[in-house]
Motif scaffolding. Structure first.
Motif, mmCIF file in Angstrom:
data_model
loop_
_atom_site.group_PDB
_atom_site.id
_atom_site.type_symbol
_atom_site.label_atom_id
_atom_site.label_comp_id
_atom_site.label_asym_id
_atom_site.label_seq_id
_atom_site.Cartn_x
_atom_site.Cartn_y
_atom_site.Cartn_z
ATOM 1 N N GLU A 65 0.833 -1.203 0.000
ATOM 2 C CA GLU A 65 0.000 0.000 0.000
ATOM 3 C C GLU A 65 0.874 1.262 0.000
ATOM 4 O O GLU A 65 0.605 2.205 -0.732
ATOM 5 C CB GLU A 65 -0.907 -0.037 1.233
ATOM 6 C CG GLU A 65 -2.019 0.979 1.201
ATOM 7 C CD GLU A 65 -2.990 0.758 2.330
ATOM 8 O OE1 GLU A 65 -3.994 0.063 2.094
ATOM 9 O OE2 GLU A 65 -2.740 1.270 3.434
ATOM 10 N N LEU A 66 1.916 1.259 0.814
ATOM 11 C CA LEU A 66 2.819 2.412 0.883
ATOM 12 C C LEU A 66 3.463 2.678 -0.471
ATOM 13 O O LEU A 66 3.441 3.809 -0.966
ATOM 14 C CB LEU A 66 3.914 2.176 1.926
ATOM 15 C CG LEU A 66 5.011 3.251 1.940
ATOM 16 C CD1 LEU A 66 4.480 4.575 2.441
ATOM 17 C CD2 LEU A 66 6.193 2.785 2.757
ATOM 18 N N LEU A 67 4.055 1.655 -1.078
ATOM 19 C CA LEU A 67 4.774 1.851 -2.342
ATOM 20 C C LEU A 67 3.839 2.297 -3.460
ATOM 21 O O LEU A 67 4.207 3.144 -4.279
ATOM 22 C CB LEU A 67 5.535 0.581 -2.714
ATOM 23 C CG LEU A 67 6.646 0.188 -1.730
ATOM 24 C CD1 LEU A 67 7.334 -1.089 -2.179
ATOM 25 C CD2 LEU A 67 7.647 1.306 -1.518
ATOM 26 N N ALA A 68 2.624 1.761 -3.496
ATOM 27 C CA ALA A 68 1.650 2.168 -4.512
ATOM 28 C C ALA A 68 1.262 3.632 -4.327
ATOM 29 O O ALA A 68 1.146 4.388 -5.298
ATOM 30 C CB ALA A 68 0.415 1.270 -4.447
ATOM 31 N N LEU A 69 1.087 4.035 -3.083
ATOM 32 C CA LEU A 69 0.710 5.413 -2.782
ATOM 33 C C LEU A 69 1.824 6.370 -3.200
ATOM 34 O O LEU A 69 1.578 7.368 -3.884
ATOM 35 C CB LEU A 69 0.430 5.539 -1.284
ATOM 36 C CG LEU A 69 -0.461 6.667 -0.810
ATOM 37 C CD1 LEU A 69 -1.818 6.636 -1.492
ATOM 38 C CD2 LEU A 69 -0.649 6.583 0.690
ATOM 39 N N ILE A 70 3.059 6.071 -2.809
ATOM 40 C CA ILE A 70 4.199 6.927 -3.161
ATOM 41 C C ILE A 70 4.356 7.031 -4.672
ATOM 42 O O ILE A 70 4.571 8.112 -5.210
ATOM 43 C CB ILE A 70 5.509 6.413 -2.521
ATOM 44 C CG1 ILE A 70 5.461 6.580 -1.001
ATOM 45 C CG2 ILE A 70 6.725 7.152 -3.095
ATOM 46 C CD1 ILE A 70 6.608 5.898 -0.274
ATOM 47 N N ALA A 71 4.232 5.911 -5.364
ATOM 48 C CA ALA A 71 4.407 5.897 -6.822
ATOM 49 C C ALA A 71 3.381 6.783 -7.520
ATOM 50 O O ALA A 71 3.631 7.296 -8.610
ATOM 51 C CB ALA A 71 4.308 4.468 -7.345
ATOM 52 N N GLY A 72 2.221 6.989 -6.885
ATOM 53 C CA GLY A 72 1.156 7.776 -7.497
ATOM 54 C C GLY A 72 1.291 9.284 -7.317
ATOM 55 O O GLY A 72 0.577 10.046 -7.979
ATOM 56 N N PHE A 73 2.176 9.738 -6.451
ATOM 57 C CA PHE A 73 2.351 11.180 -6.270
ATOM 58 C C PHE A 73 3.189 11.752 -7.397
ATOM 59 O O PHE A 73 3.978 11.058 -8.025
ATOM 60 C CB PHE A 73 3.022 11.481 -4.922
ATOM 61 C CG PHE A 73 2.120 11.264 -3.737
ATOM 62 C CD1 PHE A 73 0.989 12.044 -3.550
ATOM 63 C CD2 PHE A 73 2.402 10.272 -2.817
ATOM 64 C CE1 PHE A 73 0.157 11.843 -2.460
ATOM 65 C CE2 PHE A 73 1.574 10.068 -1.729
ATOM 66 C CZ PHE A 73 0.455 10.845 -1.546
ATOM 67 N N HIS A 74 3.024 13.047 -7.630
ATOM 68 C CA HIS A 74 3.777 13.718 -8.683
ATOM 69 C C HIS A 74 5.148 14.146 -8.176
ATOM 70 O O HIS A 74 5.288 14.597 -7.037
ATOM 71 C CB HIS A 74 3.020 14.951 -9.184
ATOM 72 C CG HIS A 74 1.713 14.622 -9.818
ATOM 73 N ND1 HIS A 74 1.614 14.043 -11.058
ATOM 74 C CD2 HIS A 74 0.448 14.762 -9.358
ATOM 75 C CE1 HIS A 74 0.344 13.851 -11.352
ATOM 76 N NE2 HIS A 74 -0.392 14.268 -10.331
ATOM 77 N N VAL A 75 6.142 14.010 -9.041
ATOM 78 C CA VAL A 75 7.485 14.458 -8.719
ATOM 79 C C VAL A 75 7.421 15.942 -8.356
ATOM 80 O O VAL A 75 6.763 16.726 -9.034
ATOM 81 C CB VAL A 75 8.444 14.216 -9.909
ATOM 82 C CG1 VAL A 75 9.790 14.869 -9.680
ATOM 83 C CG2 VAL A 75 8.605 12.725 -10.149
ATOM 84 N N GLY A 76 8.063 16.293 -7.244
ATOM 85 C CA GLY A 76 8.073 17.676 -6.793
ATOM 86 C C GLY A 76 7.084 17.956 -5.673
ATOM 87 O O GLY A 76 7.243 18.931 -4.940
ATOM 88 N N GLU A 77 6.047 17.109 -5.524
ATOM 89 C CA GLU A 77 5.103 17.285 -4.420
ATOM 90 C C GLU A 77 5.809 16.989 -3.107
ATOM 91 O O GLU A 77 6.663 16.110 -3.040
ATOM 92 C CB GLU A 77 3.943 16.279 -4.527
ATOM 93 C CG GLU A 77 2.838 16.646 -5.454
ATOM 94 C CD GLU A 77 1.699 15.634 -5.373
ATOM 95 O OE1 GLU A 77 0.811 15.802 -4.514
ATOM 96 O OE2 GLU A 77 1.725 14.677 -6.169
ATOM 97 N N THR A 78 5.442 17.704 -2.057
ATOM 98 C CA THR A 78 5.963 17.408 -0.729
ATOM 99 C C THR A 78 4.847 16.741 0.061
ATOM 100 O O THR A 78 3.737 17.275 0.150
ATOM 101 C CB THR A 78 6.457 18.685 -0.024
ATOM 102 O OG1 THR A 78 7.547 19.216 -0.788
ATOM 103 C CG2 THR A 78 6.940 18.385 1.385
#
Length: 103
Positions: A65-78
């Motif tokens: 769940e963690l890795l899927a969530l991280i992969a879905g964020f846009h580069v540059g988002e904090t």
């Protein structure tokens, strides 16, 4: 496809033994095994042994769940990460980077 990345390696599972050893209230979350030197998580202060329990307010059940969530964020988002370290909750803000192939 560009995938989000913060530079961590996490354990497949938090076992009953690990939960007891770390004094966790349950087996949910993702156990950080390594924060790669120089990557966003390392720069923010994430360390091996931290348990990520929440990302931007979303409870984390497990590593997948963690890795899927991280992969879905846009580069540059904090992103706001809630972790448990030594029985204490801490919050880190980590910028999402582009995942690079490791050799």
């Amino acid at each position: 496809v560009i995938r989000g990345w913060i530079g961590i390696q996490v354990a497949n599972d938090i076992t009953e033994d690990i939960a007891k050893q770390m004094n966790l209230k349950d087996r949910t979350g993702a156990l950080v095994v390594n924060a790669y030197r120089g990557d966003p998580a390392d720069k923010a202060g994430i360390k091996a042994g931290d348990v990520i329990t929440e990302v931007n307010g979303t409870p984390i059940k497990d590593m997948r769940e963690l890795l899927a969530l991280i992969a879905g964020f846009h580069v540059g988002e904090t992103i706001k990460f809630k972790i448990v370290r030594d029985g204490q909750e801490k919050v880190f803000r980590i910028p999402i980077a582009e995942r690079k192939e490791r050799h």
